[in-house]
Design a protein around this motif. Sequence first.
Motif, PDB file in Angstrom:
ATOM      1  N   GLU A 121      49.713  42.261  41.077  1.00  0.00           N
ATOM      2  CA  GLU A 121      48.721  40.941  41.043  1.00  0.00           C
ATOM      3  C   GLU A 121      47.428  41.374  41.647  1.00  0.00           C
ATOM      4  O   GLU A 121      46.415  40.668  40.996  1.00  0.00           O
ATOM      5  CB  GLU A 121      49.605  39.948  42.028  1.00  0.00           C
ATOM      6  N   LEU A 122      47.024  42.011  42.636  1.00  0.00           N
ATOM      7  CA  LEU A 122      45.853  42.506  42.701  1.00  0.00           C
ATOM      8  C   LEU A 122      44.955  43.091  41.651  1.00  0.00           C
ATOM      9  O   LEU A 122      43.721  42.781  41.489  1.00  0.00           O
ATOM     10  CB  LEU A 122      45.870  43.430  43.982  1.00  0.00           C
ATOM     11  N   GLN A 123      45.892  44.046  41.030  1.00  0.00           N
ATOM     12  CA  GLN A 123      44.825  44.566  39.770  1.00  0.00           C
ATOM     13  C   GLN A 123      44.480  43.579  38.705  1.00  0.00           C
ATOM     14  O   GLN A 123      43.392  43.851  38.173  1.00  0.00           O
ATOM     15  CB  GLN A 123      45.649  45.842  39.064  1.00  0.00           C
ATOM     16  N   ILE A 124      45.349  42.474  38.590  1.00  0.00           N
ATOM     17  CA  ILE A 124      45.168  41.464  37.509  1.00  0.00           C
ATOM     18  C   ILE A 124      43.999  40.789  38.192  1.00  0.00           C
ATOM     19  O   ILE A 124      42.855  40.207  37.314  1.00  0.00           O
ATOM     20  CB  ILE A 124      46.092  40.518  37.388  1.00  0.00           C
ATOM     21  N   LEU A 125      43.749  40.470  39.298  1.00  0.00           N
ATOM     22  CA  LEU A 125      42.627  39.728  40.057  1.00  0.00           C
ATOM     23  C   LEU A 125      41.434  40.548  39.812  1.00  0.00           C
ATOM     24  O   LEU A 125      40.309  40.151  39.562  1.00  0.00           O
ATOM     25  CB  LEU A 125      43.017  39.309  41.556  1.00  0.00           C
ATOM     26  N   ALA A 126      41.419  41.889  40.185  1.00  0.00           N
ATOM     27  CA  ALA A 126      40.390  42.723  40.039  1.00  0.00           C
ATOM     28  C   ALA A 126      39.920  42.965  38.590  1.00  0.00           C
ATOM     29  O   ALA A 126      38.509  42.859  38.365  1.00  0.00           O
ATOM     30  CB  ALA A 126      40.644  44.307  40.227  1.00  0.00           C
ATOM     31  N   PHE A 127      40.818  42.888  37.630  1.00  0.00           N
ATOM     32  CA  PHE A 127      40.273  42.555  36.119  1.00  0.00           C
ATOM     33  C   PHE A 127      39.369  41.394  36.010  1.00  0.00           C
ATOM     34  O   PHE A 127      38.233  41.385  35.338  1.00  0.00           O
ATOM     35  CB  PHE A 127      41.632  42.494  35.073  1.00  0.00           C
ATOM     36  N   HIS A 128      39.840  40.328  36.629  1.00  0.00           N
ATOM     37  CA  HIS A 128      39.219  38.976  36.383  1.00  0.00           C
ATOM     38  C   HIS A 128      37.873  39.033  37.049  1.00  0.00           C
ATOM     39  O   HIS A 128      36.722  38.570  36.633  1.00  0.00           O
ATOM     40  CB  HIS A 128      40.082  37.766  36.655  1.00  0.00           C
ATOM     41  N   GLU A 129      37.922  39.624  38.474  1.00  0.00           N
ATOM     42  CA  GLU A 129      36.543  39.610  39.043  1.00  0.00           C
ATOM     43  C   GLU A 129      35.555  40.427  38.299  1.00  0.00           C
ATOM     44  O   GLU A 129      34.376  40.219  38.205  1.00  0.00           O
ATOM     45  CB  GLU A 129      36.782  40.528  40.402  1.00  0.00           C
ATOM     46  N   GLN A 130      35.998  41.499  37.722  1.00  0.00           N
ATOM     47  CA  GLN A 130      34.959  42.641  37.096  1.00  0.00           C
ATOM     48  C   GLN A 130      34.591  42.074  35.708  1.00  0.00           C
ATOM     49  O   GLN A 130      33.317  42.040  35.519  1.00  0.00           O
ATOM     50  CB  GLN A 130      35.959  43.998  36.307  1.00  0.00           C
ATOM     51  N   ARG A 131      35.404  41.022  35.100  1.00  0.00           N
ATOM     52  CA  ARG A 131      34.900  40.234  33.927  1.00  0.00           C
ATOM     53  C   ARG A 131      34.102  39.321  34.206  1.00  0.00           C
ATOM     54  O   ARG A 131      32.662  39.165  33.609  1.00  0.00           O
ATOM     55  CB  ARG A 131      36.128  39.567  33.123  1.00  0.00           C
ATOM     56  N   LYS A 132      34.184  38.545  35.547  1.00  0.00           N
ATOM     57  CA  LYS A 132      33.345  37.683  35.812  1.00  0.00           C
ATOM     58  C   LYS A 132      31.928  38.178  36.347  1.00  0.00           C
ATOM     59  O   LYS A 132      30.812  37.719  35.914  1.00  0.00           O
ATOM     60  CB  LYS A 132      33.734  36.759  36.912  1.00  0.00           C
TER      61      LYS A 132
END
Length: 224
Positions: free
Chosen positions: A207-218
Motif C-alpha cells: 500500500e505504501l509503494q502504491i502511494l509512493a507511485f502516486h506521489e512520484q507521478r504528482k
Amino acid sequence: MATGRPHRPATRSRGIPEATVARLPLYLRALTALSERSVPTVSSEELAGAAGVNSAKLRKDFSYLGSYGTRGVGYDVEYLVYQISRELGLTQDWPVVIVGIGNLGAALANYGGFASRGFRVAALIDADPAMTGRPVAGIAVQHIDELETIIEENGVSIGVIATPAGAAQQVCDRLVEAGVTSILNFAPTVLSVPEGVDVRKVDLSIELQILAFHEQRKAGEASP
C-alpha cells in the motif's frame, strides 16, 4: 454463546456481487457514525459521500439487499445498520484467533473495534515459549502447540496471521486443517489454500509503494 462455525453469511447464495460485498463495510461504518450522532434518516447522496462512492452505485448496492429508501425521506439509519450487519454476519459472535504476537499482532490484539463490530478475540497464539502466559490486551498468550485445541474449543472459523513470512504458510495449513475457513493475512507472502477457504491479504508495504507511485507521478506533473 453463538459461534462462527455453524453459520455463514448468505451473501454469495443470494447472488450479491463481490464488489457490493466489499462496499458494505464502508456503508456500515458511515451509518454507524450517523447512528452515534442520533441521525434518524440519510439521503443516498449524503450516505454515498460519507462512504466515498457515487449515489447511483449505492442505490444499486442497496437494491441487492431489498432496501430502496423512501423518496423525499431517504434511508432509515438504524434499519440499514441492522440490515447490513445481518448481511455481513455481524449480528452473531465471531471468535477470532490471532497468530503471531509481535509488534503487529499485539497492535491488532489491542484494537478496540473488534467487539463493537461482531468479533471476539478468542485467543492470542505465538511460537515463542517466552511469550506463553504473557498478557496482551488482557489476554494470556498461548503457545502454538495448542492451536488445534484452541480452535476446536472456541469454535473458531476466522484466523488472523501476523507471523513472519517464512512461518505464514505452515500456520495457514494448520489453521485450515483445524477447521478455520477464513483467514486475514498480514504476513508479506501469498498463501496457498484449498477451495472453500477465503483469504484476505493486508500488505502495508505494498500500500505504501502504491502511494509512493502516486506521489512520484504528482511530483512529475508539478515540475516544469
